[in-house]
Motif scaffolding. Structure first.
Motif, PDB file in Angstrom:
ATOM      1  N   ARG A  72       8.046  -0.752   7.143  1.00 27.25           N
ATOM      2  CA  ARG A  72       9.370  -0.692   7.781  1.00 27.25           C
ATOM      3  C   ARG A  72       9.544  -1.793   8.834  1.00 27.25           C
ATOM      4  NH1 ARG A  72       7.864   4.800   7.154  1.00 27.25           N
ATOM      5  NH2 ARG A  72       7.213   4.994   9.321  1.00 27.25           N
ATOM      6  N   HIS A  73       8.561  -2.670   8.930  1.00 24.92           N
ATOM      7  CA  HIS A  73       8.644  -3.779   9.890  1.00 24.92           C
ATOM      8  C   HIS A  73       9.822  -4.683   9.532  1.00 24.92           C
ATOM      9  CE1 HIS A  73       7.322  -7.119  12.414  1.00 24.92           C
ATOM     10  NE2 HIS A  73       6.448  -6.295  12.967  1.00 24.92           N
ATOM     11  N   SER A  74      10.536  -5.172  10.557  1.00 22.93           N
ATOM     12  CA  SER A  74      11.762  -5.945  10.288  1.00 22.93           C
ATOM     13  C   SER A  74      11.466  -7.327   9.679  1.00 22.93           C
ATOM     14  CB  SER A  74      12.552  -6.111  11.586  1.00 22.93           C
ATOM     15  OG  SER A  74      11.705  -6.701  12.545  1.00 22.93           O
ATOM     16  N   ASP A  75      10.245  -7.830   9.898  1.00 17.32           N
ATOM     17  CA  ASP A  75       9.894  -9.154   9.370  1.00 17.32           C
ATOM     18  C   ASP A  75       9.387  -9.005   7.925  1.00 17.32           C
ATOM     19  OD1 ASP A  75       9.028 -11.718   8.947  1.00 17.32           O
ATOM     20  OD2 ASP A  75       7.187 -11.492  10.127  1.00 17.32           O
ATOM     21  N   PHE A  76      10.135  -9.603   6.989  1.00 15.36           N
ATOM     22  CA  PHE A  76       9.754  -9.483   5.570  1.00 15.36           C
ATOM     23  C   PHE A  76       8.309  -9.927   5.342  1.00 15.36           C
ATOM     24  CE2 PHE A  76       8.914 -11.527   1.522  1.00 15.36           C
ATOM     25  CZ  PHE A  76       9.247 -10.531   0.617  1.00 15.36           C
ATOM     26  N   THR A  77       7.927 -11.064   5.919  1.00 14.74           N
ATOM     27  CA  THR A  77       6.591 -11.621   5.658  1.00 14.74           C
ATOM     28  C   THR A  77       5.502 -10.626   6.053  1.00 14.74           C
ATOM     29  OG1 THR A  77       7.487 -13.801   6.065  1.00 14.74           O
ATOM     30  CG2 THR A  77       5.103 -13.628   6.098  1.00 14.74           C
ATOM     31  N   TYR A  78       5.709  -9.994   7.201  1.00 13.94           N
ATOM     32  CA  TYR A  78       4.719  -9.018   7.674  1.00 13.94           C
ATOM     33  C   TYR A  78       4.654  -7.811   6.732  1.00 13.94           C
ATOM     34  CZ  TYR A  78       2.355  -5.669  10.720  1.00 13.94           C
ATOM     35  OH  TYR A  78       1.486  -4.743  11.224  1.00 13.94           O
ATOM     36  N   ALA A  79       5.831  -7.261   6.432  1.00 11.17           N
ATOM     37  CA  ALA A  79       5.854  -6.056   5.594  1.00 11.17           C
ATOM     38  C   ALA A  79       5.336  -6.360   4.192  1.00 11.17           C
ATOM     39  CB  ALA A  79       7.276  -5.500   5.540  1.00 11.17           C
ATOM     40  N   ALA A  80       5.772  -7.495   3.627  1.00  9.92           N
ATOM     41  CA  ALA A  80       5.365  -7.841   2.250  1.00  9.92           C
ATOM     42  C   ALA A  80       3.864  -8.096   2.166  1.00  9.92           C
ATOM     43  CB  ALA A  80       6.134  -9.072   1.785  1.00  9.92           C
ATOM     44  N   ALA A  81       3.292  -8.602   3.262  1.00 11.82           N
ATOM     45  CA  ALA A  81       1.847  -8.877   3.266  1.00 11.82           C
ATOM     46  C   ALA A  81       1.045  -7.591   3.051  1.00 11.82           C
ATOM     47  CB  ALA A  81       1.445  -9.536   4.581  1.00 11.82           C
ATOM     48  N   HIS A  82       1.656  -6.446   3.323  1.00 15.61           N
ATOM     49  CA  HIS A  82       0.958  -5.161   3.156  1.00 15.61           C
ATOM     50  C   HIS A  82       1.232  -4.509   1.799  1.00 15.61           C
ATOM     51  CE1 HIS A  82       0.894  -5.552   7.596  1.00 15.61           C
ATOM     52  NE2 HIS A  82      -0.244  -4.881   7.491  1.00 15.61           N
ATOM     53  N   VAL A  83       2.053  -5.162   0.983  1.00 14.47           N
ATOM     54  CA  VAL A  83       2.388  -4.534  -0.298  1.00 14.47           C
ATOM     55  C   VAL A  83       1.173  -4.548  -1.210  1.00 14.47           C
ATOM     56  CG1 VAL A  83       3.756  -4.790  -2.411  1.00 14.47           C
ATOM     57  CG2 VAL A  83       4.869  -4.874  -0.176  1.00 14.47           C
ATOM     58  N   MET A  84       0.659  -3.391  -1.461  1.00 15.73           N
ATOM     59  CA  MET A  84      -0.423  -3.183  -2.419  1.00 15.73           C
ATOM     60  C   MET A  84      -0.230  -1.786  -3.001  1.00 15.73           C
ATOM     61  SD  MET A  84      -3.136  -0.968  -1.148  1.00 15.73           S
ATOM     62  CE  MET A  84      -4.436  -1.714  -2.083  1.00 15.73           C
ATOM     63  N   SER A  85      -0.883  -1.561  -4.125  1.00 14.88           N
ATOM     64  CA  SER A  85      -0.709  -0.269  -4.794  1.00 14.88           C
ATOM     65  C   SER A  85      -2.047   0.401  -5.045  1.00 14.88           C
ATOM     66  CB  SER A  85       0.002  -0.468  -6.128  1.00 14.88           C
ATOM     67  OG  SER A  85       1.289  -0.983  -5.895  1.00 14.88           O
ATOM     68  N   PRO A  86      -2.124   1.708  -4.730  1.00 16.41           N
ATOM     69  CA  PRO A  86      -1.106   2.518  -4.090  1.00 16.41           C
ATOM     70  C   PRO A  86      -0.853   2.033  -2.658  1.00 16.41           C
ATOM     71  CG  PRO A  86      -3.025   3.851  -4.780  1.00 16.41           C
ATOM     72  CD  PRO A  86      -3.366   2.448  -5.010  1.00 16.41           C
ATOM     73  N   PRO A  87       0.323   2.352  -2.119  1.00 15.91           N
ATOM     74  CA  PRO A  87       0.660   1.838  -0.784  1.00 15.91           C
ATOM     75  C   PRO A  87      -0.134   2.513   0.329  1.00 15.91           C
ATOM     76  CG  PRO A  87       2.414   3.252  -1.636  1.00 15.91           C
ATOM     77  CD  PRO A  87       1.383   3.166  -2.717  1.00 15.91           C
ATOM     78  N   PHE A  88      -0.065   1.914   1.520  1.00 15.89           N
ATOM     79  CA  PHE A  88      -0.630   2.597   2.684  1.00 15.89           C
ATOM     80  C   PHE A  88       0.192   3.868   2.931  1.00 15.89           C
ATOM     81  CE2 PHE A  88      -1.818  -1.922   3.291  1.00 15.89           C
ATOM     82  CZ  PHE A  88      -3.173  -1.730   3.063  1.00 15.89           C
ATOM     83  N   ARG A  89      -0.473   4.883   3.426  1.00 18.91           N
ATOM     84  CA  ARG A  89       0.120   6.233   3.511  1.00 18.91           C
ATOM     85  C   ARG A  89       0.264   6.679   4.953  1.00 18.91           C
ATOM     86  NH1 ARG A  89       1.959   6.818  -1.685  1.00 18.91           N
ATOM     87  NH2 ARG A  89       0.274   6.856  -3.212  1.00 18.91           N
ATOM     88  N   SER A  90       0.825   7.868   5.101  1.00 21.43           N
ATOM     89  CA  SER A  90       1.008   8.424   6.450  1.00 21.43           C
ATOM     90  C   SER A  90      -0.331   8.928   6.998  1.00 21.43           C
ATOM     91  CB  SER A  90       2.015   9.572   6.409  1.00 21.43           C
ATOM     92  OG  SER A  90       1.485  10.596   5.604  1.00 21.43           O
ATOM     93  N   LYS A  91      -0.337   9.186   8.308  1.00 22.37           N
ATOM     94  CA  LYS A  91      -1.598   9.551   8.993  1.00 22.37           C
ATOM     95  C   LYS A  91      -2.270  10.801   8.396  1.00 22.37           C
ATOM     96  CE  LYS A  91      -1.175   6.861  13.068  1.00 22.37           C
ATOM     97  NZ  LYS A  91      -1.702   5.597  12.526  1.00 22.37           N
ATOM     98  N   PRO A  92      -1.522  11.844   8.020  1.00 20.02           N
ATOM     99  CA  PRO A  92      -2.218  13.009   7.432  1.00 20.02           C
ATOM    100  C   PRO A  92      -3.003  12.660   6.156  1.00 20.02           C
ATOM    101  CG  PRO A  92       0.022  13.606   8.071  1.00 20.02           C
ATOM    102  CD  PRO A  92      -0.090  12.120   8.260  1.00 20.02           C
ATOM    103  N   HIS A  93      -2.492  11.716   5.388  1.00 18.01           N
ATOM    104  CA  HIS A  93      -3.243  11.294   4.192  1.00 18.01           C
ATOM    105  C   HIS A  93      -4.510  10.539   4.605  1.00 18.01           C
ATOM    106  CE1 HIS A  93      -0.404  12.680   1.207  1.00 18.01           C
ATOM    107  NE2 HIS A  93       0.585  12.148   1.902  1.00 18.01           N
ATOM    108  N   GLN A  94      -4.386   9.700   5.635  1.00 13.04           N
ATOM    109  CA  GLN A  94      -5.581   8.999   6.135  1.00 13.04           C
ATOM    110  C   GLN A  94      -6.644  10.002   6.566  1.00 13.04           C
ATOM    111  OE1 GLN A  94      -4.604   6.411   9.387  1.00 13.04           O
ATOM    112  NE2 GLN A  94      -3.498   4.983   8.089  1.00 13.04           N
ATOM    113  N   GLU A  95      -6.195  11.022   7.269  1.00  9.14           N
ATOM    114  CA  GLU A  95      -7.121  12.047   7.751  1.00  9.14           C
ATOM    115  C   GLU A  95      -7.826  12.719   6.563  1.00  9.14           C
ATOM    116  OE1 GLU A  95      -8.186  12.532  10.720  1.00  9.14           O
ATOM    117  OE2 GLU A  95      -9.443  14.224  10.061  1.00  9.14           O
ATOM    118  N   ALA A  96      -7.056  12.972   5.506  1.00  7.46           N
ATOM    119  CA  ALA A  96      -7.647  13.589   4.306  1.00  7.46           C
ATOM    120  C   ALA A  96      -8.715  12.678   3.704  1.00  7.46           C
ATOM    121  CB  ALA A  96      -6.557  13.883   3.278  1.00  7.46           C
TER     122      ALA A  96
END
Ligand code: URP
Ligand code: ZN
Ligand code: ZN
Length: 480
Positions: A276-300
């Motif tokens: 959700r970062h406003s800078d496309f370059t920053y946000a797109a640099a994180h595009v991978m699959s499956p995507p990064f998830r919310s904190k509860p998933h990290q905890e799991a």
């Protein structure tokens, strides 16, 4: 070259012991105290440090041709970066294009990998099916030491394996004593959701996680696990990113099914807000699959590692620079999928896992090296500090610190998903195949020094499963 590592604590997956380690001819020759060694031996003072098996990253994609471009990291730069972070072996992926013969693709990848600086091996992807694929799988297992085959359940209209391919390939894996592995995401759902997002005018990277929600991964993991159960074959699920797929693995394991799970350093510490970062370059640099998830998933995922339901950590190292990510400027579904991490996996896992008390040092060794060696059948050649094992060693300074940055990393990519992260616990020295290749910040990786590692088929493990099933059918094994 002969090397004596003196005064360190040898940390394996099962023990920690104060001992010297002597290496010669690329092999660990002796472990003990007051070892007598030849005069010309190079001595490293490891007092106050841990002497651990070099890391094995079981999931990388060096110079992968993917989504209309080619990953920027090649087998030399990528393995060299791995050595700087204590990773001494990678298992990369041969990914045949649609209808490309498996053997042709395998030979192509073997050629590209000749420049590797560390040892490497290959999983081979089954992306289509016919009689020749069936035959080539046999040649790969029996003549080339490939014991694992990958199935992408996502990437429709490209490399996606549908259920028919999964069933045929899993059946062939049983015959050959090979391990099927899956990228678990329902490709049809992803395809439809991408179209839905774009139709709503969501064209930026924020559409990426919206088109790949956890249920999409959970469904595919569950389906692959059930197919593996019916085919009576073990299964390895790559890059488990969420509770939904982890639950499917835990459920199967609790029922006695041989299912393994891998998680990525990135999924453990990076969360979905990056999209959700406003800078496309920053946000797109994180595009991978499956995507990064919310904190509860990290905890799991952390709980999965701690409980042993997830056995390995990897990176899915697949580098695309900003100009490549810009291919999806107006349509997130065209952003090449992939992020880096081969250099950082061990330090991130140590800092976030061991320093936090979530993992013991021995569990760290299991999760970064030993378990991958066992699951992919290269133990005890790799994955342990033992006499007779390859001299692939990382000397770990638990007090050393580093601030991770694309400005200083060795990876051939202009971005680092761990940028600015201050980590404590770093590789002070790395020994690869008996050669000192990383000495306190001095990288001495040698192009082409890496060897292709054959991995034998798994007949004993499969037989054990069959025996268990037979006994179960005969009522000799009681379950509550
Ligand atoms: O986004 C990713 N993970 N790219 C590499 C290919 C794959 O799915 O593993
Ligand atoms: Zn994948
Ligand atoms: Zn991958």
């Amino acid at each position: 070259m002969s090397i004596l590592i003196r005064g360190g604590t040898v940390v394996n997956a099962d023990t920690s012991v104060l001992a010297d380690v002597y290496c010669e001819g690329g092999v660990i020759q002796a472990i003990g105290n007051h070892l007598s060694v030849p005069n010309h031996t190079e001595t490293i003072d490891a007092s106050g440090q841990y002497v651990m098996p070099g890391g094995i990253d079981p999931h990388t994609h060096m110079q992968l041709p993917f989504m209309g471009t080619v990953a920027s990291e090649d087998f030399y730069t990528g393995t060299a970066a791995g050595l700087a972070g204590g990773t001494t072996s990678i298992i990369d992926f041969v990914i045949p294009g649609p209808k490309q013969p498996l053997m042709e693709a395998y030979n192509e990848w073997r050629g590209w990998a000749e420049k590797a600086a560390s040892d490497y091996s290959f999983h081979v992807a089954v992306t289509w099916w016919d009689k020749s694929v069936h035959e080539d799988m046999g040649i790969l297992v029996n003549e080339h030491g490939v014991n694992s085959f990958k199935h992408f359940m996502a990437y429709k209209n490209a490399i996606m394996a549908d259920d028919e391919i999964l069933v045929n390939s899993f059946r062939r894996c049983v015959e050959l004593g090979a391990m099927p592995t899956v990228h678990a995401e329902n490709g049809e759902l992803v395809f439809q959701l991408q179209k839905e997002m774009l139709a709503k005018g969501i064209t930026g990277p924020e559409g990426h996680p919206l088109s790949r929600p956890p249920a999409v991964e959970g469904e595919a993991a569950h389906r692959a696990i059930k197919i593996a159960e019916v085919m009576n074959v073990p299964l390895y699920v790559v890059h488990v990113s969420c509770k939904d797929s982890l639950d499917a693995i835990v459920h199967a394991r609790n029922a006695g099914q041989r299912v393994f799970g891998e998680c990525l350093a990135g999924h453990l510490v990076v969360d979905e807000s990056v999209y959700r970062h406003s800078d496309f370059t920053y946000a797109a640099a994180h595009v991978m699959s499956p995507p990064f998830r919310s904190k509860p998933h990290q905890e799991a995922l952390w709980q999965g590692l701690q409980s042993g339901n997830l056995q390995t950590t990897a990176t899915d190292h697949c580098c695309f620079c900003a100009d490549q990510k810009a291919m999806g400027k107006d349509d997130f579904s065209q952003i090449p999928n992939g992020t880096a991490g081969v250099e950082d996996r061990m330090t991130v896992l140590w800092d976030a896992g061991v320093n936090s008390g979530r993992l013991t040092m021995n569990e760290f060794v299991a999760a970064t090296s030993t378990n991958a060696a066992k699951i992919f059948n290269i133990y005890p050649k790799k994955g342990t500090i033992s006499v007779g094992s390859d001299a692939d060693i990382v000397i770990w300074d638990p007090t050393g610190t580093r601030t991770i940055s694309a400005k200083t990393h060795h990876q051939n990519i202009d971005f680092n998903i761990f940028e600015g992260r201050k980590v404590k616990g770093i590789a002070s020295h790395t020994i690869s195949n008996g050669q000192l290749v990383w000495i306190d910040g001095d990288l001495r990786a040698v192009k082409g020094a890496g060897r292709y590692i054959k991995r034998p088929a798994f007949h004993p493990m499969f037989n054990a499963m069959d025996t268990f099933k037979q006994q179960h059918a005969q009522g000799k094994v009681k379950r509550k």
